[in-house]
Enzyme design. Structure first.
Site, PDB file in Angstrom:
ATOM      1  N   ALA A 108      -2.744  -3.520   6.579  1.00  0.00           N
ATOM      2  CA  ALA A 108      -1.798  -2.397   6.668  1.00  0.00           C
ATOM      3  C   ALA A 108      -1.181  -2.208   8.053  1.00  0.00           C
ATOM      4  CB  ALA A 108      -2.442  -1.071   6.268  1.00  0.00           C
ATOM      5  N   GLY A 109       0.090  -1.840   8.044  1.00  0.00           N
ATOM      6  CA  GLY A 109       0.779  -1.408   9.244  1.00  0.00           C
ATOM      7  C   GLY A 109       1.580  -2.480   9.968  1.00  0.00           C
ATOM      8  N   LYS A 150     -11.324  -3.814  -3.197  1.00  0.00           N
ATOM      9  CA  LYS A 150     -10.941  -3.237  -1.912  1.00  0.00           C
ATOM     10  C   LYS A 150     -11.111  -1.726  -2.032  1.00  0.00           C
ATOM     11  CE  LYS A 150      -6.758  -2.030   0.626  1.00  0.00           C
ATOM     12  NZ  LYS A 150      -5.352  -2.353   0.922  1.00  0.00           N
ATOM     13  N   GLY A 193       2.381   0.725   5.280  1.00  0.00           N
ATOM     14  CA  GLY A 193       3.818   0.733   5.030  1.00  0.00           C
ATOM     15  C   GLY A 193       4.694   1.137   6.205  1.00  0.00           C
ATOM     16  N   ASN A 199       1.730  -6.298   2.283  1.00  0.00           N
ATOM     17  CA  ASN A 199       2.584  -6.134   1.111  1.00  0.00           C
ATOM     18  C   ASN A 199       4.009  -5.747   1.526  1.00  0.00           C
ATOM     19  OD1 ASN A 199       2.158  -4.359  -2.082  1.00  0.00           O
ATOM     20  ND2 ASN A 199       3.794  -5.628  -1.368  1.00  0.00           N
TER      21      ASN A 199
END
Lengths: 381, 259
Positions: B187-188, B100, B161, B209
């Site tokens: 993400a987000g 990635k 995050g 995550n």
């Protein structure tokens, strides 16, 4: 016997709370099934490092750690004064060492928010880094130095807090074997294995990795599980270059103790309540640590041990009174930071017992936050 | 449900969730969350991994490697050259051929640098990597990454995050329309409804995550995300009803007549 409050569990958290409660004038009895400090507390390396242990963001847990660090200088002195027992408390500062250029961005982000929270940190590279810590690998790209971090010799501290408890009039009952909660809804009563009965108005549960045993009698969900930590130590006398800082990496830490040992920790093993030391666990430590401190490639550890850390599902300890039973308190689940968090936990629990409301941000540590025990409601695990 | 497998870089997958291994409170919670999520692809920062001895790494030591595909990321890189160097390190250690590409331009937002990301993707594709670039939700740069040979393109829904959810569903929809390689939202996202919405927009998968690792119960949240992906995917495949301004009775007018 009977008294104001019974503290169940003689680890560093139970002992520290017992001491604080006694200093505030309560009659305190502490019950311990084995010897005091016999589990995680005695096995800990004693790092007082809120900044190195919280690298992501200033959340409530970081705040708790930092608050406790700020209490430490006075608290440890008080423990020494009351107990008359000396122990090592070393304000060495720490280095978080990185070996990749790509780690610099993360270090810079960390530096930025941690400085605004009083870390006094700075990033060291090149000769400044190797002057600060001469034994480091020359492959180290940089390190974040946090001057306010320190460490303590945990087994001696634990013993000193126990002595301080005894000197202040806490009644300590060790080696009780199984301790059973007989009554708790109105008054508190516990049975020891030998048939001795203990009664009090209030109860503080601080049984570390074993606190989940209280889930059923109290009817609340207490998702705490043990994570084994394996540690090893090297003989590190005058012939060797002393390590000047606590040294952290993404793989573990190294800490120089005044008693001529260098401690290297720690694994995080999923092994239930098994406290054995394994070849694999120690080899992992000795393989990475020589890449940080090359001289470690020439020596073998003389001592290896393991302890069980009490880990909570959301990574935060349980601190405070129960919602529906105002005379039952919990202080447990401190995972990697029990030694660091002792003073703040003791202060919060004592405030709570005195009926003072805890600061709002401490809601993150409410012992009731995982809800009640309901059969079948949690099939997700 | 009928079989609804998909492919990334010639690898057939059944789970549409890629899970990051950072930020979990401890290894036990992490492993239980991984199991509950049903994921087949695990992602982590190469710089955090003990590359000389991957099986001893503080995080990967708990994972059975044959059960998962590793998607190491170049997070921390600020230039294409740095990202390429990091990716080569990971491959040399035998970790994975997948990478990635994550190149951040700003340490506060961690938003990706599109120019450096495109450059790194071009280089790594030529070197035979299976490249999954993390990029902003801009349809033009996403298309260019596909043309450069990315095996999948991974636009962010919001900065890493933040948990802000999908800030620009219109762009995400366009990206899905215009690309033929899988689009993975990376993400987000904050919670299950964000995930379901992304899947309803037609993306092929989700990488996350923080929303799992930092939940009060990460294990239960992992399961929630698995179910949200399945729900959103089924809704996307089933075809939602058009939105109408006024009500139309679901059981017919006659059922409303009072005797």
């Amino acid at each position: 016997m009977s008294g104001d409050i019974i503290v169940m569990g003689g680890g560093i958290i139970g002992l520290s709370c017992a001491l604080e409660l006694r200093r505030r004038g309560l009659n305190v009895a502490l019950l311990e099934k084995g010897p005091c400090g016999g589990q995680a507390s005695g096995a800990a390396a004693g790092m007082l490092a809120p900044y190195s242990e919280n690298v992501e963001s200033p959340d409530e847990f970081f705040r708790l750690c930092r608050e406790s660090l700020s209490l430490y200088p006075q608290w440890q002195q008080a423990v020494k004064d009351i107990s008359g027992v000396p122990f090592e408390y070393a304000e060495t500062g720490s280095l978080y060492v990185v070996r990749h250029e790509a780690d610099l961005l993360a270090l810079e982000s960390r530096l930025e928010w941690q400085r605004s929270w009083g870390s006094g940190g700075e990033i060291l590279t090149g000769s400044a880094l190797f002057d600060a810590e001469p034994g480091l690998t020359r492959e180290a790209v940089a390190a974040l130095r946090t001057p306010v971090e320190s460490h303590v010799y945990a087994p001696d501290l634990t013993e000193a807090v126990k002595r301080a408890c005894l000197a202040s009039g806490v009644q300590i009952h060790e080696h009780l074997g199984r301790i059973e909660l007989a009554e708790w809804r109105e008054r508190v009563a516990l049975w020891a294995q030998n048939g001795e009965r203990f009664e009090a108005d209030r109860l503080l549960i601080s049984t570390g990795a074993w606190v989940q045993e209280m889930s059923e009698p109290l009817g609340i969900r207490i998702p705490v599980h043990p994570i084994r930590g394996q540690i090893c130590a090297y003989t590190w006398n005058e012939e060797r270059e002393r390590l000047r800082h606590l040294v952290f990496t993404s793989q573990g830490y190294l800490v120089q103790k005044a008693n001529g040992t260098l401690v290297c920790g720690a694994s995080e093993d999923i092994a239930g309540f098994d406290t054995s030391v394994t070849e694999k666990g120690i080899r992992r430590l000795t393989e990475w640590n020589k890449q940080v401190l090359p001289v470690l490639g020439e020596v073998q550890p003389f001592h290896r041990w393991a302890g069980l850390r009490p880990a909570v599902l959301d990574g935060r300890p349980l601190i405070g009174r129960l919602d529906d039973a105002g005379h039952i308190f919990v202080a447990a689940g401190h995972y990697r930071n029990g030694i660091l968090l002792s003073p703040v936990t003791a202060a919060l629990i004592a405030d709570s017992v005195e009926g003072k409301p805890l600061p709002e941000w401490c809601g993150a540590f409410r012992p009731n936050r995982f809800g009640e025990v309901q059969a079948g409601a949690f099939s997700g695990k | 449900m009928n079989r609804d497998n998909w492919q990334v870089g010639g690898q057939e997958l059944s789970s549409r969730l890629f899970l990051g291994t950072g930020l979990f409170p401890d290894p036990y919670v992490q492993m239980e969350a991984i199991k509950a999520s049903g994921t087949e692809v695990l992602t982590f920062a190469i710089r955090r991994i003990h590359l000389d001895s991957v099986e001893d790494d503080s995080i990967l030591q708990h994972v059975e490697p044959q059960k998962y595909i590793y998607l190491p990321n170049t997070s921390g890189a600020t230039t294409a050259d740095e990202a390429v160097r990091i990716a080569r390190l990971a491959r040399a250690s035998g970790l994975s051929d997948w990478v990635k590409v994550e190149i951040s331009a700003n340490k506060r937002t961690l938003l990706p640098d599109p120019i450096e990301t495109l450059r790194a993707t071009e280089i790594l594709v030529k070197e035979g990597f299976t490249v999954l670039p993390y990029i902003s939700d801009d349809p033009v740069i996403c298309k260019k990454l596909e043309e450069a040979g990315a095996a999948a393109v991974m636009p962010g829904a919001a900065p890493i995050g933040t948990g802000l959810g999908i800030l620009n569903p219109y762009h995400l929809g366009l990206i899905v329309e215009e690309l033929s390689v899988p689009v993975i939202v990376d993400a987000g996202l904050g919670t299950a409804s964000d995930v379901a919405l992304a899947m309803e927009l037609g993306v092929s998968g989700i990488l996350m995550n923080t929303p799992v690792a930092k939940a009060k119960d990460p294990v239960m949240m992992a399961r929630s995300m698995r179910l949200a992906i399945e729900a959103g995917r089924l809704a996307y495949l089933s075809g939602r009803i058009p939105k109408k301004k006024y009500a139309s009775a679901s059981s017919g007018l006659e059922s409303l007549v009072i005797e």
